[in-house]
Design an enzyme around this catalytic site. Sequence first.
Site, mmCIF file in Angstrom:
data_model
loop_
_atom_site.group_PDB
_atom_site.id
_atom_site.type_symbol
_atom_site.label_atom_id
_atom_site.label_comp_id
_atom_site.label_asym_id
_atom_site.label_seq_id
_atom_site.Cartn_x
_atom_site.Cartn_y
_atom_site.Cartn_z
ATOM 1 N N ASP A 10 0.867 -1.181 0.000
ATOM 2 C CA ASP A 10 0.000 0.000 0.000
ATOM 3 C C ASP A 10 0.902 1.228 0.000
ATOM 4 O O ASP A 10 2.109 1.127 0.241
ATOM 5 C CB ASP A 10 -0.898 -0.004 1.253
ATOM 6 C CG ASP A 10 -1.754 1.254 1.335
ATOM 7 O OD1 ASP A 10 -2.387 1.610 0.322
ATOM 8 O OD2 ASP A 10 -1.780 1.899 2.402
ATOM 9 N N GLY A 43 -2.706 9.222 -3.613
ATOM 10 C CA GLY A 43 -4.018 9.688 -4.106
ATOM 11 C C GLY A 43 -4.028 11.016 -4.814
ATOM 12 O O GLY A 43 -4.996 11.356 -5.495
ATOM 13 N N THR A 185 -8.309 2.740 1.247
ATOM 14 C CA THR A 185 -7.878 1.935 2.396
ATOM 15 C C THR A 185 -8.271 2.532 3.745
ATOM 16 O O THR A 185 -8.487 1.811 4.711
ATOM 17 C CB THR A 185 -6.341 1.845 2.395
ATOM 18 O OG1 THR A 185 -5.809 3.152 2.171
ATOM 19 C CG2 THR A 185 -5.844 0.895 1.340
ATOM 20 N N HIS A 186 -8.336 3.874 3.808
ATOM 21 C CA HIS A 186 -8.574 4.521 5.105
ATOM 22 C C HIS A 186 -10.045 4.557 5.515
ATOM 23 O O HIS A 186 -10.353 4.688 6.685
ATOM 24 C CB HIS A 186 -8.063 5.968 5.061
ATOM 25 C CG HIS A 186 -6.570 6.084 5.066
ATOM 26 N ND1 HIS A 186 -5.779 5.466 4.122
ATOM 27 C CD2 HIS A 186 -5.737 6.744 5.906
ATOM 28 C CE1 HIS A 186 -4.513 5.750 4.371
ATOM 29 N NE2 HIS A 186 -4.456 6.517 5.442
#
Length: 266
Positions: A10, A43, A185-186
């Site tokens: 990640d 991102g 993911t968060h």
Amino acid sequence: MNNRPIGIFDSGVGGLTVVKQMFKRLPHESIVYLGDTARVPYGTKSPETIKRFSIENADFLMKFNVKLIVVACNTASSTSMEELIKHVRVPVVGVIKPGAKKAVSVTRNNRIGIIGTHTTIKSRAYEREIKSLSRDIDVVSKPCPLFVPLVEEGWLLEKATFAIAEKYLASFRRKSIDTLVLGCTHYPLLKHVIARVMGRKVKIIDSASSVADEVNTILMSMGELSGGEGKPRHRFFATDAVEHFVRVGEKFLGTKIQRAERASYV
Ligand code: DGL
């Protein structure tokens, strides 16, 4: 049977939400996790840059003789899957396909919302995947970039977090979606806030658990699940700020990280 580890990468700590689900679903598998903390966030970066990072991350994991690579990062999954599949000789599982599949199976009114980083939403990867499964589904997408720092700061229940979620998600309520994919993911750590803002009628899809199911299916079909003899051995690597990675990462993983190592290829 195959006792080689599974490699997971990640952009940072967020992918540990996927590791958490892997621990639950595949408790006998050993995992090598890599968080690219030196170069996070992905991102806001261009697809070209993320592709380059992703290949380097995969090369690092291949040194551990991994039997499969999970791209836990939505941003990397939405931009770099083709290159990764061409580049390595082991199966590569991203988070987009499993999340999209689950959303399509869950929606009843054929209106699905997607939230993620700027780059994930701009790539339209979720939309393409959903449309390839069913053309009749309407997809509404929105980047929610402030969710990432809120989670890293541990602001999971603050008033400000609810206010930001209200602002981001209001347009989904108007579009009457019945399913919302957490395409980052968060976001699973904000599931309760997002669910409260969206109301009980909207189902929230967390791609992390769908990914673990997908990995299980692939390894089973290849006869490559771990034999389960002995304890699995997990290793955690970060490309920078290892202590911070451990401190924040434990929140994502929900358990202690005994030891993390520095990956020094960056
Ligand atoms: N891991 C990223 C994702 O899932 C979020 C954090 C970042 O921007 O790197 O899209």
